[in-house]
Design a protein around this motif. Sequence first.
Motif, PDB file in Angstrom:
ATOM      1  N   LEU A  33      -6.717  24.210   6.593  1.00  0.00           N
ATOM      2  CA  LEU A  33      -5.441  24.111   5.883  1.00  0.00           C
ATOM      3  C   LEU A  33      -4.567  23.019   6.487  1.00  0.00           C
ATOM      4  N   TRP A  34      -4.514  23.018   7.810  1.00  0.00           N
ATOM      5  CA  TRP A  34      -3.735  21.977   8.497  1.00  0.00           C
ATOM      6  C   TRP A  34      -4.285  20.592   8.169  1.00  0.00           C
ATOM      7  N   TYR A  36      -6.023  19.703   5.560  1.00  0.00           N
ATOM      8  CA  TYR A  36      -5.837  19.383   4.146  1.00  0.00           C
ATOM      9  C   TYR A  36      -4.499  18.689   3.919  1.00  0.00           C
ATOM     10  N   LEU A  51     -12.787  24.807   2.895  1.00  0.00           N
ATOM     11  CA  LEU A  51     -11.871  25.949   2.971  1.00  0.00           C
ATOM     12  C   LEU A  51     -12.316  27.060   2.026  1.00  0.00           C
ATOM     13  N   CYS A  55     -13.513  30.884   3.110  1.00  0.00           N
ATOM     14  CA  CYS A  55     -12.794  32.037   2.552  1.00  0.00           C
ATOM     15  C   CYS A  55     -13.738  32.921   1.743  1.00  0.00           C
TER      16      CYS A  55
END
Length: 252
Positions: A33-34, A36, A51, A55
């Motif tokens: 996430l960071w 991205y 990601l 998930c």
Amino acid sequence: MQQLRKPLQGLGNIIRFNWHFYLIALLCIGLLLWGYFIVSDHLKFYFLVLLSMVCLSTGLSLIASFYIYDFSDFYSLKWLKKSYENRSIVNINAGFDETTIYLKQVFPQSTIQILDFYDAKKHTEISIKRARKAYPLAKSCLTISTLHIPIQYQSIDLIFLILAAHEIRNSNERTLFFKEIHRTLKPNGEVYIVEHLRNIPNFLAFNIGFFHFYSKKNWIKNFKASGFDIVEEKKHTPFMSIFKLMKNDCTP
């Protein structure tokens, strides 16, 4: 049958005993996430794919665990026929016994011996150590070696190995262990082996975790080499197989 399990106990134990895997998954999700949000636009797609994969894999393993160990009626042991006969029964575990209490409800007139083949030097799974700490074994449980079961020759009617035998990671050791089981079993006795298999449903559910299981071909090899035949095979959910074994010279 009396309900003894708490809500979400199965899923809770999976997370509790394997929390390091889920911590790694959360860290990967956080890093992706960071990444991205800081990478250039032409790389965002790849970060989004990774990601999504992490998930999806984590989510599927949790959903499958809930379905198998909580939502299904596996621990009701409805795949066994209730018997009021006085039979000699052995339940063998690998350091974590969740099933004796339920077997006692299926066989209320029988005495059930509990055996534990866990060896800290051989069975190094951290999840087992955590399970043993959280759920200490009964004082009546006897610690054994996979190479020797201190029970008399042909004295047992029923032997259960429920989600335990796969912890013996060496194939030759598994065969020798089943030979010991063969020695203790009465001529018309029965052995029940319950295991996840290394197959497509368990791969979809547990991803690389399915490598902790063995294929049906490997189990058959161990059974045959130790003098057993599969007389019945049942599926409990698509993810779990129940093998009923008898000595191959006593197979109906």
